[in-house]
Design a protein around this motif. Structure first.
Motif, PDB file in Angstrom:
ATOM      1  N   GLY A   1      12.597 -25.035  25.224  1.00 14.83           N
ATOM      2  CA  GLY A   1      14.096 -25.078  25.179  1.00 14.83           C
ATOM      3  C   GLY A   1      14.515 -26.477  24.612  1.00 14.83           C
ATOM      4  O   GLY A   1      13.293 -27.766  25.410  1.00 14.83           O
TER       5      GLY A   1
ATOM      6  N   THR B   1       8.200 -38.286  20.274  1.00 13.54           N
ATOM      7  CA  THR B   1       8.032 -37.750  20.923  1.00 13.54           C
ATOM      8  C   THR B   1       7.025 -38.089  21.509  1.00 13.54           C
ATOM      9  O   THR B   1       5.195 -37.724  21.330  1.00 13.54           O
ATOM     10  CB  THR B   1       8.465 -36.259  20.735  1.00 13.54           C
ATOM     11  OG1 THR B   1       9.527 -36.317  19.624  1.00 13.54           O
ATOM     12  CG2 THR B   1       8.669 -35.334  21.793  1.00 13.54           C
TER      13      THR B   1
ATOM     14  N   LYS C   1      15.022 -27.494  29.351  1.00 10.81           N
ATOM     15  CA  LYS C   1      15.076 -28.543  28.205  1.00 10.81           C
ATOM     16  C   LYS C   1      13.642 -30.005  28.340  1.00 10.81           C
ATOM     17  O   LYS C   1      13.723 -30.165  29.493  1.00 10.81           O
ATOM     18  CB  LYS C   1      16.058 -29.046  28.558  1.00 10.81           C
ATOM     19  CG  LYS C   1      17.550 -28.757  28.597  1.00 10.81           C
ATOM     20  CD  LYS C   1      18.020 -27.759  27.077  1.00 10.81           C
ATOM     21  CE  LYS C   1      18.743 -26.994  27.120  1.00 10.81           C
ATOM     22  NZ  LYS C   1      18.528 -26.291  25.222  1.00 10.81           N
ATOM     23  N   GLN C   2      13.623 -29.578  27.154  1.00 11.11           N
ATOM     24  CA  GLN C   2      12.326 -30.409  27.367  1.00 11.11           C
ATOM     25  C   GLN C   2      12.796 -32.136  26.844  1.00 11.11           C
ATOM     26  O   GLN C   2      13.337 -32.699  26.331  1.00 11.11           O
ATOM     27  CB  GLN C   2      10.919 -30.389  25.775  1.00 11.11           C
ATOM     28  CG  GLN C   2      10.585 -28.981  25.676  1.00 11.11           C
ATOM     29  CD  GLN C   2       9.160 -28.804  26.789  1.00 11.11           C
ATOM     30  OE1 GLN C   2       8.724 -29.561  27.389  1.00 11.11           O
ATOM     31  NE2 GLN C   2       9.847 -27.712  27.467  1.00 11.11           N
ATOM     32  N   VAL C   3      11.579 -33.260  26.714  1.00 10.22           N
ATOM     33  CA  VAL C   3      11.837 -34.252  26.745  1.00 10.22           C
ATOM     34  C   VAL C   3      11.079 -34.576  25.132  1.00 10.22           C
ATOM     35  O   VAL C   3       9.937 -34.555  25.008  1.00 10.22           O
ATOM     36  CB  VAL C   3      11.505 -34.846  27.520  1.00 10.22           C
ATOM     37  CG1 VAL C   3      11.392 -36.830  27.674  1.00 10.22           C
ATOM     38  CG2 VAL C   3      11.782 -35.177  29.103  1.00 10.22           C
ATOM     39  N   LEU C   4      12.612 -35.088  24.141  1.00  8.12           N
ATOM     40  CA  LEU C   4      11.410 -34.949  22.641  1.00  8.12           C
ATOM     41  C   LEU C   4      11.521 -36.508  22.452  1.00  8.12           C
ATOM     42  O   LEU C   4      11.531 -37.045  21.862  1.00  8.12           O
ATOM     43  CB  LEU C   4      13.207 -34.147  22.227  1.00  8.12           C
ATOM     44  CG  LEU C   4      12.895 -32.888  21.995  1.00  8.12           C
ATOM     45  CD1 LEU C   4      13.143 -32.245  20.867  1.00  8.12           C
ATOM     46  CD2 LEU C   4      10.913 -32.210  21.792  1.00  8.12           C
ATOM     47  N   GLU C   5      12.894 -37.248  22.906  1.00  9.48           N
ATOM     48  CA  GLU C   5      13.450 -38.267  22.613  1.00  9.48           C
ATOM     49  C   GLU C   5      12.743 -39.478  22.899  1.00  9.48           C
ATOM     50  O   GLU C   5      12.646 -40.154  24.077  1.00  9.48           O
ATOM     51  CB  GLU C   5      14.606 -38.893  22.383  1.00  9.48           C
ATOM     52  CG  GLU C   5      15.248 -37.943  21.704  1.00  9.48           C
ATOM     53  CD  GLU C   5      17.168 -38.435  21.348  1.00  9.48           C
ATOM     54  OE1 GLU C   5      17.153 -39.618  20.907  1.00  9.48           O
ATOM     55  OE2 GLU C   5      17.999 -37.536  22.326  1.00  9.48           O
TER      56      GLU C   5
END
Lengths: 599, 60
Positions: free
Chosen positions: A281, A353, B28-32
């Motif tokens: 997602g 990330t 939703k993924q954590v990317l930052e």
């Protein structure tokens, strides 16, 4: 043991992959350092100055990058053992996803019909459905999509297995399109084959992908190597040959090094839907495009996130029957490249990330380097001109009262040696691929060893000719992105792609201007460098001619032959027949479509 | 959920060719995270930390 650990999240890369990575990195490092040392020997013969150090740094980075590409090719020359999937009964229910965006529905839906026919004929009882996921914004095209979807269902008898939906808005572009499908309907299937609108896959290939996914419960995504088909132009045919002849070897090199952290190229791949839903997602990045907003090159990120979640991501380059279409001219290639450039540079935001595997971060760096490297080459050329401008006259009598003059040593041989070495990094892997193809018999699928060699030499000549143009387009893309300009998401041009001289000139004015200015400045300021600059400057000056000429159809059928041309795959023939049937003018007599076209 | 079950749940309202309603959560993924430079700095500091040096030879 946690679910992630059970799936091998914390397992290090296999020994073979680590060894391949070390060898390739060592080879690239040695080549880069060797080139720099050689350069310093002749570049600094009149004393080491600041500009020499700058040029040395630029040549180190550029050569490292070139050598890394060469090392991937060389690694791919070694065979790779891929376990065939057991031929057990298929249990997984699979959906083939066909995202479309303002495409011609006749051509696109005919691909679905061809694949459905191929699947039904050879899928050995597998439950495979097709879903067309429309992001089309043009209402007229969308209306035609509905009409042609009804025709597709009617002609193939695919009711209950063919699906169509159009999104209200196209938030998140293709990644958002797939995501919306998973959020609303993903639980109905186990596996999803993700395609592009121009993708085609043979039924047995899809079945084999499903079997391999079933045989490896930890496998989250399996990527095939799509071959470019249907190219007509000189440029397109060269790219098609390249993708068919070299790419499997370069991809095998990549596969040797990938371990459990393989790539995803966004299409012609199969995913485990639950794994994809669990890990992929994608959020919007903070800030505005080009670095913020939705993630453009989502595929690389999704592969990294699956690997982060403990799933294996694998590239199996051995699978045939996976096709796509490519750009037919340099301008269309540059337009696509502009989007990819922005997507790859955006990955700079994701290098930090949390919990990504080191190889995933390295893949992001590789993608960034692929677009930034031309700037280093351009910088090296400019620094060389500047260096020649400031060079002082040689001092033949450095000592007072010296009787005989001291001539500076001639370093031309070393300079030529360095140029040959750098050119060799580009040429050697391709020539070795020809040799290997001749020895293993693979060349017979390309018209024989002589034909493969002829095509390789022609491809090398053509790619050398267009390299300065690509360098300019890529450099402009990078500079545009760094200046904050968003390239958007223009639909792809399909069709024969012929360009007139006028169209080519309009799209390459800045290249011609740069070439003329660059050559003039070199001739005026550093005439000794003119012969070195000509291979770069001359193609830039005649860029419109090159762009237009390469967009014209290739008359010779003997050059750039590929296996898909020598024996047209069934799914391609079926697609041609269905398009012909759907576009032929209505006849007065009864129409009797052949059922063989679809099943 | 099978497609058949999804169709049955949708009943007569389900049009031909329409996707089945079988939702799947996609968080939703954590990317930052931290910037790459900060990440490298943290790794480097961890590598040279006195704490780790002190543990060498302590049987841990």
């Amino acid at each position: 043991m946690s679910a992630r650990a059970r799936r091998g999240e914390h397992a290090p890369a296999p020994m073979g992959a680590r060894l391949a990575r070390i060898c390739a990195l060592a080879l690239a490092g040695l080549a880069g350092l060797g080139a720099t040392a050689l350069f310093l020997q002749f570049g600094a013969v009149d004393g080491l100055q600041g500009i020499d150090l700058l040029r040395a740094a630029l040549i180190l980075i550029s050569t490292l990058w070139l050598a890394w590409g060469a090392a991937s090719g060389l690694t791919g020359l070694f065979p790779r053992r891929i376990e065939p999937a057991p031929k057990t009964a298929i249990r997984a229910r699979t959906v083939v996803l066909v995202p479309v965006y303002n495409e011609d529905p006749v051509i696109t839906f005919a691909r679905v019909a061809a694949m459905l026919g191929s699947v039904d004929r050879k899928a050995e009882g597998a439950l495979i459905d097709f879903a067309i996921l429309s992001d089309t914004r043009d209402d007229k095209i969308a209306a035609r999509e509905r009409i042609w979807f009804d025709r597709l269902v009617r002609d193939t008898g695919g009711e209950g297995r063919l699906f169509y939906r159009r999104r209200v808005n196209n938030a998140g572009k293709k990644a958002g399109n797939i995501e919306e499908f998973i959020r609303t309907s993903g639980a109905a299937w186990d596996l999803a084959v993700i395609l592009d609108a121009d993708s085609l896959m043979e039924g047995p290939t899809i079945t084999e992908m499903i079997r391999r996914m079933e045989a490896s419960p930890n496998l989250g995504l399996l990527q095939t190597l799509p071959k470019v088909v249907r190219a007509q132009s000189r440029f397109g045919r060269a790219m098609q040959f390249s993708a068919s002849f070299y790419s499997p070897v370069f991809a095998r090199g990549l596969a040797h090094m990938q371990g459990r952290t393989g790539p995803f190229w966004g299409h012609n791949a199969i995913v485990r839907i639950r794994a994809f839903a669990e890990c992929c997602g994608l959020p919007q990045l903070s800030g505005k495009p080009p670095f913020g907003g939705h993630i453009l090159s989502h595929d690389y990120v999704e592969a990294a996130l699956l690997a982060r979640g403990g799933w294996e991501v694998r590239l199996d380059e051995d699978m045939e029957g996976s096709f796509e279409e490519g750009p037919e001219n340099i301008i269309d290639h540059a337009k696509r490249d502009r989007r990819w450039c922005q997507g790859n540079l955006q990955h700079a935001r994701l290098l930090g990330t949390p919990r990504l595997r080191p190889w995933s971060r390295f893949v992001f760096v590789q993608g960034i380097m692929a677009y930034v490297a031309p700037l280093f080459w351009g910088g090296f050329l400019m620094a060389s001109i500047a260096d020649a401008m400031v060079q002082h006259q040689p001092d033949y009598f450095p000592e007072p009262y010296q009787l005989f003059p001291v001539f500076p040593s001639d370093q031309t041989t070393k300079a030529i040696g360095l140029a040959i070495g750098i050119f060799g990094l580009l040429v050697l892997p391709k020539l070795l691929i020809v040799l290997q193809a001749a020895l293993t018999g693979r060349a017979s699928r390309f018209g024989g060893a002589a034909s493969a060699l002829r095509s390789t030499l022609a491809e090398l000549a053509l790619s050398s000719l267009i390299a300065p143009l690509m360098l300019m387009y890529q450099s402009r893309s990078v500079i545009q992105v760094l200046l904050g300009r968003d390239g958007g998401w223009p639909p792809n041009n399909r069709g024969d792609g012929r360009l007139t001289l006028g169209e080519a000139a309009a799209a390459s004015r800045f290249i011609v201007a740069t070439g003329v200015l660059g050559l003039f400045a070199t001739w005026h300021l550093a005439p000794a460098l003119v012969p070195w600059m000509l291979p770069v400057g001359l193609p830039m000056v005649i860029a419109p001619v090159i762009i237009s000429w390469t967009s014209q159809p290739l008359a010779s059928g003997r050059l750039f032959r590929t296996p898909a041309e020598m024996r047209v795959p069934d799914v391609l023939s079926a697609h041609d027949s269905i398009v012909a049937l759907w576009t032929e003018p209505p006849m007065s007599g009864p129409i009797a479509p052949s059922g063989d076209l679809y099943a | 959920m099978t497609i058949q079950a999804a169709f049955e749940r949708a009943g007569a309202d389900h049009a031909a060719g329409q996707l089945p309603h079988a939702p799947l959560a996609m968080p939703k993924q954590v990317l930052e995270g931290p910037s790459f430079l900060r990440l490298m700095r943290r790794r480097f500091l961890r590598l040279i930390s006195a704490d780790r040096t002190a543990r060498v030879g302590m049987g841990r």
